[in-house]
Design an enzyme around this catalytic site. Sequence first.
Site, PDB file in Angstrom:
ATOM      1  N   ASP A  86     -10.689   2.228   2.201  1.00  0.00           N
ATOM      2  CA  ASP A  86     -10.436   1.451   3.141  1.00  0.00           C
ATOM      3  C   ASP A  86     -11.467   2.726   4.459  1.00  0.00           C
ATOM      4  OD1 ASP A  86      -9.069  -0.078   2.702  1.00  0.00           O
ATOM      5  OD2 ASP A  86      -6.925   0.502   2.976  1.00  0.00           O
TER       6      ASP A  86
ATOM      7  N   LYS B 259       0.589  -0.764   0.210  1.00  0.00           N
ATOM      8  CA  LYS B 259       0.096  -0.102   0.284  1.00  0.00           C
ATOM      9  C   LYS B 259       0.773   1.543   0.201  1.00  0.00           C
ATOM     10  CE  LYS B 259      -4.569  -1.854   1.665  1.00  0.00           C
ATOM     11  NZ  LYS B 259      -5.091  -1.851   3.183  1.00  0.00           N
TER      12      LYS B 259
END
Length: 283
Positions: free
Chosen positions: A102, A66
């Site tokens: 997220d 990420k």
Amino acid sequence: MTRQAGIIGHPVAHSLSPVFQSAAFAHCGLDVVYERWDTPGGRLPERIASLREPDVLGANVTIPHKEAVIPLLDELGGQSARMGAVNTIVNREGRLFGFNTDGPGFVAALKAEAVFDPAGKRVLLLGAGGAARGIAFALAEANAAAVAIANRTPERAVRLAEAVGSGSGIVRAVPLDVALGEYDCVVNCTSIGMRGGPAPSGIPAALDSARSGTLIVDIVYAPELTPFLAEAARRGLRSIGGLPMLIYQGALAFELWTGVRAPIDVMFAAARNELASRAGAQR
Ligand code: NAP
């Protein structure tokens, strides 16, 4: 032309994303194949470059890439630059845009599935890892009145509070034994309670000091009923598990790729079906 999307991580064999994203594409009549793109670190630049092809919609990104994908992209949107983490890449005519869905997925899940709007609310996060990071940024953006972070390794909570808060005083680190009664919502962002994790039968905090209106959230989604959620139910506290966050972050990614409203119910059904068959296979 059949288009492609996929999840980039290492490993990705157990990711649920291919299951519910494929169901969503099929339901919407979109000719898209969503695959598992297992990518060891050394192959990341090559994998990201391949996303520029005209038939690729984009990708999801998971552990451990990420942060590492950021220098390989052209532009960052939403809070992903401040957060320093990307979980969604969109290919727009060969240019790659990074986003992080997220935290926004977490907030969307709370609003839609628990009828809980964090604006003006006091929220306690247990844990200070990657998931807590996304959630803390999103709660601050959603105008929470307070975001407190408690973690086994306290320095990590302090660092996260500093990164999100920028001196606002809204986000701060607190000890693990903080009284829960001060909070409207308590969120397990640790791996405690996760099947196959470090403490599958544990709970991240005792709930003795929670008050009756406190919403208990567990972002762990396997099992769907975690020990923390079971304890909340035993005490008559309102609660929500981790599957909604997973589905809503995926739904936001789906909408970024396609411009089509994500079929949330279809995605939930596909994910629950898969989780049930995996749990059955383990019995
Ligand atoms: P991570 O970056 O590795 O962070 C793990 C966190 O758990 C840290 O705060 C760590 O504390 C704490 N922890 C781990 N074992 C512990 C133990 N035995 N006792 C106390 N604390 C412990 O992991 P992550 O990516 O944030 O993921 C955390 C959990 O969230 C996982 O179960 C993951 O499956 C789930 N998750 C769910 C979603 C969703 O969409 N629902 C999304 C992302 C993650 P230290 O800092 O002290 O090590």
